[in-house]
Design an enzyme around this catalytic site. Sequence first.
Site, PDB file in Angstrom:
ATOM      1  N   LYS A 267     -57.351  -3.791-104.615  1.00  0.00           N
ATOM      2  CA  LYS A 267     -56.966  -5.305-104.089  1.00  0.00           C
ATOM      3  C   LYS A 267     -57.897  -5.131-102.647  1.00  0.00           C
ATOM      4  O   LYS A 267     -57.577  -4.545-101.785  1.00  0.00           O
ATOM      5  CB  LYS A 267     -55.681  -5.540-103.663  1.00  0.00           C
ATOM      6  CG  LYS A 267     -55.363  -6.882-103.768  1.00  0.00           C
ATOM      7  CD  LYS A 267     -55.871  -8.024-102.781  1.00  0.00           C
ATOM      8  CE  LYS A 267     -55.630  -7.656-101.153  1.00  0.00           C
ATOM      9  NZ  LYS A 267     -56.377  -8.526-100.430  1.00  0.00           N
TER      10      LYS A 267
ATOM     11  N   GLU B 265     -54.813   4.259 -92.984  1.00  0.00           N
ATOM     12  CA  GLU B 265     -55.813   4.160 -92.028  1.00  0.00           C
ATOM     13  C   GLU B 265     -55.868   3.022 -91.340  1.00  0.00           C
ATOM     14  O   GLU B 265     -56.006   1.962 -91.680  1.00  0.00           O
ATOM     15  CB  GLU B 265     -57.006   4.439 -92.930  1.00  0.00           C
ATOM     16  CG  GLU B 265     -57.363   5.580 -93.568  1.00  0.00           C
ATOM     17  CD  GLU B 265     -57.449   6.831 -93.032  1.00  0.00           C
ATOM     18  OE1 GLU B 265     -57.884   6.938 -91.651  1.00  0.00           O
ATOM     19  OE2 GLU B 265     -57.288   7.831 -93.558  1.00  0.00           O
TER      20      GLU B 265
ATOM     21  N   CYS C  81     -63.072   0.833 -86.884  1.00  0.00           N
ATOM     22  CA  CYS C  81     -61.727   1.296 -86.600  1.00  0.00           C
ATOM     23  C   CYS C  81     -61.986   2.650 -85.463  1.00  0.00           C
ATOM     24  O   CYS C  81     -61.226   2.922 -84.714  1.00  0.00           O
ATOM     25  CB  CYS C  81     -60.830   1.620 -87.608  1.00  0.00           C
ATOM     26  SG  CYS C  81     -61.636   2.575 -88.897  1.00  0.00           S
TER      27      CYS C  81
ATOM     28  N   GLU D  11     -56.530  -2.522 -79.935  1.00  0.00           N
ATOM     29  CA  GLU D  11     -57.794  -2.567 -80.473  1.00  0.00           C
ATOM     30  C   GLU D  11     -58.579  -4.169 -80.700  1.00  0.00           C
ATOM     31  O   GLU D  11     -57.674  -4.968 -81.066  1.00  0.00           O
ATOM     32  CB  GLU D  11     -57.430  -2.269 -82.035  1.00  0.00           C
ATOM     33  CG  GLU D  11     -58.833  -2.137 -82.759  1.00  0.00           C
ATOM     34  CD  GLU D  11     -58.533  -1.472 -84.277  1.00  0.00           C
ATOM     35  OE1 GLU D  11     -57.806  -2.043 -84.898  1.00  0.00           O
ATOM     36  OE2 GLU D  11     -59.121  -0.527 -84.502  1.00  0.00           O
TER      37      GLU D  11
END
Length: 465
Positions: free
Chosen positions: A171, A246, A280, A372
């Site tokens: 997906k 992750e 990331c 982040e």
Amino acid sequence: MKAHDGMYIGGAWVPPAGDAGTIAVVNPADEEIIAHVPAGTAQDVDAAVRAARAALPGWAATAPAERAAAIAALRDVLAARSDEIAETVTAELGAPLALSRKVHVGMPIVVAGSYAELAATYSFEEKAGNSTILLEPVGVVGAITPWNYPLHQVVAKVAPALAAGCTVVLKPAEDTPLTAQLFAEAAHEAGLPAGVFNLVTGLGPVAGQALAEHEGVDLVSFTGSTAVGRKIGALAGGAVKRVALELGGKSANVILESADLAKAVGVGVANVMSNSGQTCSAWTRMLVHRDRYDEAVSLAAQAVAAYVPGERVGPLVNAKQQERVRGYIEQGVAEGARIVAGGPEVPLDKGYYVRPTVFADVTPGMTIAQEEIFGPVLSILRYEDEDDALRIANGTVYGLAGAVWAGDEAEAVAFARRMDTGQVDINGGRFNPLAPFGGYKQSGVGRELGEHGLAEYLQTKSLQF
Ligand code: NAD
């Protein structure tokens, strides 16, 4: 742009089961709709998982050399179609074409190649005393991927899963489904048996959640935000299924006093600005000794001037991310950080661009030093001594990547050993597709790439003699 109006299930493109409509794919550089893909439902996910389950016994029983050949064939198709894939990544993600070619397509081709080789050479059987240990595929994998590296994130899950003997339902992110459709075409062209790889496009809370929850899925491998990762981890825990996460990062680029400052700052700025900061593992916190701080700030301001929006730097993926990143820049100013380049103003009339921004006088407790941002924003922090640098480097909930620079390699390594993080580049060390990638602390659970990435898709059975 060309798009399929169905799902790739059981080796064919099939119409969506429900009537959930379509998802518009937008080019973030000019805000134009370029295609529509079907919004999958739980029914589509169910059909895909059934196809993957049906294909599992056959695929799991193939010889590793056969799986290696299939992955090599897939790699070759990706390489043969690299121009088309790069143009598609540029159209739906907005990355400059040179970056799409080199990184978005080049890197996954290398990763696919590494798994073709590993499948052929890995030892799926071990001996320990009077036991033989069999490393067997986990089963059906539900892979949920983000938009920031649309092909790499797919390959980093699908290639090791196939090498292990698992079958897969993917997906992909709703912003970048066209690259995923091209990947499905490549899997088909490479001759993967029907049902070994399946694709369902759709919304995260609908198709993504249905996949994570499906009882026919043995392992959920997710890359994306910490918020969604937490939910998926809880779901998997409740169902006692394997999970790999992750998640985000806030990685430190630690420049020790003895380092080549100009090089460390230049590479550090490039690392953050690449892919418009949507990485990331980006080194979004630069840590500099107080005696060299002012020099580092002016070097960073000079370096960032080369990153012109619309030329070297692409837009952010969508309007929501653009607003989110601009909000962080405003918050940095409100909390007392000093802008030395960029700022919250939109740089171009069209497209979801953000000005490449460098903040000085950032202190460890500020929001821009903790959260982040996922945009082209660098925070430069000052440290007093090495212990202070270590406290700052380790002082977030994340631990995905990082860098250390020093005049002497051993000095950099000694510091890296004390960092709570999954990867550290020493004096600008190069990307290695065999190096395990993944997080300490809230950056995730599990590893991708190389042998450690393959091991995620294996379970062990011991035979005693
Ligand atoms: P997200 O976590 O919402 O999306 C990632 C994937 O998860 C997509 O495929 C999405 O459809 C799916 N998803 C969303 N909700 C789900 C649910 N309830 N169940 C199952 N699947 C679901 O990320 P986003 O909203 O696209 O980005 C938001 C932030 O996440 C970014 O600003 C960034 O900080 C972070 N992010 C990190 C990475 C990374 O590589 N670690 C990648 C993308 C985004």
